[in-house]
Design a protein around this motif. Structure first.
Motif, PDB file in Angstrom:
ATOM      1  N   ARG A 107       0.925  -1.138   0.122  1.00 53.51           N
ATOM      2  CA  ARG A 107      -0.052  -0.008  -0.035  1.00 53.51           C
ATOM      3  C   ARG A 107       0.888   1.201   0.137  1.00 53.51           C
ATOM      4  N   ALA A 108       2.035   1.080   0.751  1.00 57.48           N
ATOM      5  CA  ALA A 108       2.955   2.257   0.775  1.00 57.48           C
ATOM      6  C   ALA A 108       3.536   2.756  -0.888  1.00 57.48           C
ATOM      7  N   ASP A 111       0.478   4.272  -2.488  1.00 54.24           N
ATOM      8  CA  ASP A 111       0.359   5.689  -1.951  1.00 54.24           C
ATOM      9  C   ASP A 111       1.505   6.715  -2.444  1.00 54.24           C
ATOM     10  N   ASP A 117      -3.230   9.093   0.571  1.00 53.39           N
ATOM     11  CA  ASP A 117      -3.467   7.877   1.386  1.00 53.39           C
ATOM     12  C   ASP A 117      -4.498   6.991   0.680  1.00 53.39           C
ATOM     13  N   SER A 118      -4.163   5.530   0.460  1.00 57.99           N
ATOM     14  CA  SER A 118      -5.021   4.686  -0.173  1.00 57.99           C
ATOM     15  C   SER A 118      -5.699   3.769   0.647  1.00 57.99           C
ATOM     16  N   ALA A 119      -5.677   3.749   1.919  1.00 59.56           N
ATOM     17  CA  ALA A 119      -6.046   2.902   3.006  1.00 59.56           C
ATOM     18  C   ALA A 119      -7.622   2.308   2.760  1.00 59.56           C
TER      19      ALA A 119
END
Length: 211
Positions: A107-108, A111, A117-119
């Motif tokens: 995910r980082a 991002d 932020d793509s959480a």
């Protein structure tokens, strides 16, 4: 085993499973080599398509699955009172494109490319079974790695990731390449929808001719 018997056995296994079944599992269950299983599955797939049966046999990378014929989607949806899945939002399509082209990835990393932020979006794609966790990266913190699923392949009309359109040579940090990835996925979705519509039209036209 005769070919017809093998076809019948594979048909029964896939019908009972409901989900994709790995070709190696089919080989083990039937005590056959992979080439034979692949050939018989292709025969079945061709038969269902040629005879315009209500089911289709799909190959998803190294697995096979029975599914309903796309031209009957509307009546099947009405029969089960289900609604058409919501379209992917622009952020969701963007995150999915990055994971599809750079998997397995964290995910980082997503991002980093997107700059936000793509959480939430990653969680949404997990819920829709378009992506899945596939281990952890061997670095401090051991972040989760993500990859696309067989549902992703099925949703975009792909047999394997090798069928993804090629990207131009550019740095993944370049915003232009992210736009290109989105465009590729959108084009794949449009082509799949057009193919289903054409199949439905041909089926309707064939029925009119016979009448």
């Amino acid at each position: 085993m005769e070919v017809k018997e093998i076809e019948s056995a594979i048909e029964g296994i896939l019908f009972a499973a409901g989900d994709p079944v790995g070709v190696e599992r089919l080989c083990m269950a039937l005590d056959l080599d992979r080439a034979t299983v692949d050939n018989v599955c292709q025969r079945l797939a061709d038969y269902y398509s040629y005879e315009r049966r209500g089911v289709r046999l799909l190959r998803l990378e190294n697995s096979y699955q029975l599914c309903s014929a796309p031209e009957h989607a509307d009546c099947i949806r009405r029969a089960f009172e289900s609604r058409r899945p919501a379209r992917l939002s622009q952020p969701a399509l963007e995150v999915l494109a990055i994971i599809a082209y750079y998997q397995p990835t964290t995910r980082a990393y997503v991002d980093q490319i997107r700059g936000v932020d793509s959480a939430y979006t990653v969680g949404l794609l997990l819920e829709r079974d378009l992506i899945e966790e596939c281990g952890r990266l061997a670095v401090p913190g051991r972040p989760i790695l993500y990859r696309t699923t067989q549902t992703f392949l099925r949703s975009f009309g792909l047999s394997s990731l090798e069928e993804l359109p090629e990207l131009p040579s550019a740095s993944p940090e370049d915003g232009q390449i992210t736009m290109e990835m989105q465009a590729n996925l959108e084009r794949l979705k449009a082509e799949q929808a057009a193919a289903e519509a054409q199949t439905e039209g041909e089926a309707s036209g064939g029925e009119g001719t016979e009448a």
